[in-house]
Design a protein around this motif. Structure first.
Motif, PDB file in Angstrom:
ATOM      1  N   PRO A  25      -8.114  -4.938  -3.623  1.00 51.92           N
ATOM      2  CA  PRO A  25      -9.354  -5.665  -3.931  1.00 51.92           C
ATOM      3  C   PRO A  25     -10.342  -5.738  -2.770  1.00 51.92           C
ATOM      4  O   PRO A  25     -11.551  -5.854  -2.991  1.00 51.92           O
ATOM      5  CB  PRO A  25      -8.858  -7.068  -4.317  1.00 51.92           C
ATOM      6  CG  PRO A  25      -7.488  -7.175  -3.739  1.00 51.92           C
ATOM      7  CD  PRO A  25      -6.925  -5.798  -3.770  1.00 51.92           C
ATOM      8  N   ASP A  26      -9.858  -5.655  -1.537  1.00 49.56           N
ATOM      9  CA  ASP A  26     -10.741  -5.770  -0.372  1.00 49.56           C
ATOM     10  C   ASP A  26     -11.005  -4.455   0.336  1.00 49.56           C
ATOM     11  O   ASP A  26     -11.789  -4.417   1.289  1.00 49.56           O
ATOM     12  CB  ASP A  26     -10.139  -6.762   0.640  1.00 49.56           C
ATOM     13  CG  ASP A  26      -9.966  -8.149   0.056  1.00 49.56           C
ATOM     14  OD1 ASP A  26     -10.840  -8.564  -0.733  1.00 49.56           O
ATOM     15  OD2 ASP A  26      -8.954  -8.810   0.370  1.00 49.56           O
ATOM     16  N   ASP A  27     -10.345  -3.386  -0.115  1.00 51.54           N
ATOM     17  CA  ASP A  27     -10.521  -2.084   0.536  1.00 51.54           C
ATOM     18  C   ASP A  27     -10.239  -0.995  -0.489  1.00 51.54           C
ATOM     19  O   ASP A  27      -9.082  -0.683  -0.787  1.00 51.54           O
ATOM     20  CB  ASP A  27      -9.565  -1.960   1.727  1.00 51.54           C
ATOM     21  CG  ASP A  27      -9.803  -0.688   2.539  1.00 51.54           C
ATOM     22  OD1 ASP A  27     -10.553   0.191   2.067  1.00 51.54           O
ATOM     23  OD2 ASP A  27      -9.235  -0.583   3.643  1.00 51.54           O
ATOM     24  N   ASN A  28     -11.307  -0.412  -1.035  1.00 51.89           N
ATOM     25  CA  ASN A  28     -11.115   0.569  -2.115  1.00 51.89           C
ATOM     26  C   ASN A  28     -10.534   1.893  -1.626  1.00 51.89           C
ATOM     27  O   ASN A  28     -10.277   2.793  -2.424  1.00 51.89           O
ATOM     28  CB  ASN A  28     -12.423   0.804  -2.877  1.00 51.89           C
ATOM     29  CG  ASN A  28     -13.551   1.303  -1.981  1.00 51.89           C
ATOM     30  OD1 ASN A  28     -13.310   1.776  -0.875  1.00 51.89           O
ATOM     31  ND2 ASN A  28     -14.779   1.177  -2.453  1.00 51.89           N
ATOM     32  N   PRO A  75       0.837  -1.210   0.000  1.00 52.19           N
ATOM     33  CA  PRO A  75       0.000   0.000   0.000  1.00 52.19           C
ATOM     34  C   PRO A  75       0.868   1.254   0.000  1.00 52.19           C
ATOM     35  O   PRO A  75       1.895   1.309   0.681  1.00 52.19           O
ATOM     36  CB  PRO A  75      -0.792  -0.122   1.314  1.00 52.19           C
ATOM     37  CG  PRO A  75      -0.760  -1.566   1.671  1.00 52.19           C
ATOM     38  CD  PRO A  75       0.577  -2.053   1.182  1.00 52.19           C
ATOM     39  N   LEU A  76       0.451   2.251  -0.765  1.00 53.52           N
ATOM     40  CA  LEU A  76       1.206   3.498  -0.806  1.00 53.52           C
ATOM     41  C   LEU A  76       1.302   4.127   0.584  1.00 53.52           C
ATOM     42  O   LEU A  76       2.325   4.718   0.933  1.00 53.52           O
ATOM     43  CB  LEU A  76       0.538   4.468  -1.780  1.00 53.52           C
ATOM     44  CG  LEU A  76       0.858   4.240  -3.264  1.00 53.52           C
ATOM     45  CD1 LEU A  76      -0.085   5.048  -4.143  1.00 53.52           C
ATOM     46  CD2 LEU A  76       2.304   4.609  -3.564  1.00 53.52           C
ATOM     47  N   ARG A  77       0.246   3.977   1.369  1.00 56.83           N
ATOM     48  CA  ARG A  77       0.258   4.541   2.721  1.00 56.83           C
ATOM     49  C   ARG A  77       1.352   3.913   3.572  1.00 56.83           C
ATOM     50  O   ARG A  77       2.042   4.600   4.329  1.00 56.83           O
ATOM     51  CB  ARG A  77      -1.109   4.328   3.377  1.00 56.83           C
ATOM     52  CG  ARG A  77      -1.240   4.945   4.765  1.00 56.83           C
ATOM     53  CD  ARG A  77      -2.669   4.866   5.253  1.00 56.83           C
ATOM     54  NE  ARG A  77      -3.136   3.488   5.341  1.00 56.83           N
ATOM     55  CZ  ARG A  77      -4.419   3.149   5.523  1.00 56.83           C
ATOM     56  NH1 ARG A  77      -5.350   4.087   5.575  1.00 56.83           N
ATOM     57  NH2 ARG A  77      -4.767   1.883   5.629  1.00 56.83           N
ATOM     58  N   GLU A  78       1.542   2.606   3.430  1.00 56.46           N
ATOM     59  CA  GLU A  78       2.597   1.930   4.185  1.00 56.46           C
ATOM     60  C   GLU A  78       3.974   2.402   3.733  1.00 56.46           C
ATOM     61  O   GLU A  78       4.881   2.594   4.552  1.00 56.46           O
ATOM     62  CB  GLU A  78       2.483   0.412   4.032  1.00 56.46           C
ATOM     63  CG  GLU A  78       3.538  -0.362   4.809  1.00 56.46           C
ATOM     64  CD  GLU A  78       3.427  -1.863   4.615  1.00 56.46           C
ATOM     65  OE1 GLU A  78       4.489  -2.522   4.572  1.00 56.46           O
ATOM     66  OE2 GLU A  78       2.296  -2.364   4.495  1.00 56.46           O
TER      67      GLU A  78
END
Length: 297
Positions: free
Chosen positions: A85-88, A51-54
């Motif tokens: 896929p599980d968190d837009n 994730p980009l946030r990570e």
């Protein structure tokens, strides 16, 4: 904590300037490729997708700067960005096939650069440098960890205690009953304090202080995550707890420990604790210690 001398600051900065120049960190074409160090490092960190946030948290990057680097790598065909896929709400970044080829070449060049630098040293000098780098990394990790006073009922405090309980349950021959953990109200407000150690925003250690009797405090649950051990963090936590105890007017702090925790016993003795007779009937205690404190101001 002792103040940092100007000599230490200057030496640290001299090393940074020399090393960044020597490895080409200032070059817009890092390792002779068509990108600066920031984008090259981003390729390395993406691995199989993240994730980009990570990534932003891990590298301590400004959101705008990360966005610009991501767009540049997308334009070069090195990465693709998609929705989880599980968190837009989560945007994922992964390497394209071309990106994987580029990363492999980047690794080859980085290894060649390191080998070229080390080639000017004898075998003994390389060993000496490798040992020095390990010490440097350990100390820099420790320097980057913060120890913060948090509410005893906070999510991070309870998560650390849960991890502590699971850890010692596996180590104690008789297991460990989590009901023995300190209650939030015992380590909050006038009753006590709870400290959590954070590395890059993640809890990696904890320790608790509670009032045992007038002018006497008790230290409980000093714990460090396995990934952060052997850094000296347990001593940092212990020092924070002792400082808090002194600030609260305690003259003495006491603690107990299990026979299986030999490394904890060694640390307490090295930190000035004296073994004493049992001061409390505690099912998990085999050794009892105390230390007299110098109160602040």
């Amino acid at each position: 904590m002792e103040p940092v001398s100007t000599e230490h600051v200057a030496a640290f900065r001299r090393f940074n300037r020399y090393f960044t120049r020597r490895i080409g960190a200032l070059d817009d074409h890092y390792l002779g490729q068509d990108r600066p160090l920031g984008e090259a490092r981003l390729l390395f960190e993406i691995e199989d997708g993240v994730p980009l946030r990570e990534l932003r948290n891990r590298l301590g990057l400004d959101a705008g700067y990360l966005s610009r680097m991501t767009k540049a790598l997308e334009a070069q065909g090195m990465v693709r960005v998609s929705v989880h896929p599980d968190d837009n709400r989560l945007r994922m970044i992964e390497l394209t096939p071309a990106g994987r080829v580029e990363l492999k070449e980047q690794q080859r060049r980085a290894n060649a650069l390191a080998a070229g630098l080390l080639g000017g040293l004898s075998a003994d000098q390389r060993e000496q440098l490798t040992e020095a780098l390990a010490v440097t990394r350990r100390l820099l990790r420790l320097a980057g960890i913060t120890v913060e006073h948090v509410p005893g009922a906070s999510a991070d405090a309870r998560a650390c205690l849960d991890a502590y309980a699971a850890d010692i349950d596996a180590r104690f021959p008789e297991g460990f009953d989590a009901s023995d953990l300190v209650r939030a109200e015992e380590v909050s407000g006038d009753s006590g304090a709870f400290f959590v150690a954070y590395e890059e925003g993640h809890p990696v250690g904890c320790g608790a202080l509670r009032r045992l009797e007038p002018r006497v405090g008790e230290i409980r649950h000093v714990w460090v995550h396995p990934d952060a051990r052997r850094l000296g963090l347990a001593r940092r936590l212990l020092a924070a707890l002792e400082g808090e105890a002194a600030a609260r007017g305690f003259d003495v702090v006491r603690l107990d420990t299990h026979a299986a925790l030999t490394e904890a016993q060694a640390m307490y003795r090295a930190c000035g604790y004296t073994e004493i007779p049992a001061y409390v009937d505690h099912v998990y205690a085999d050794h009892w210690f105390e230390k007299r404190l110098t109160r602040r101001g």
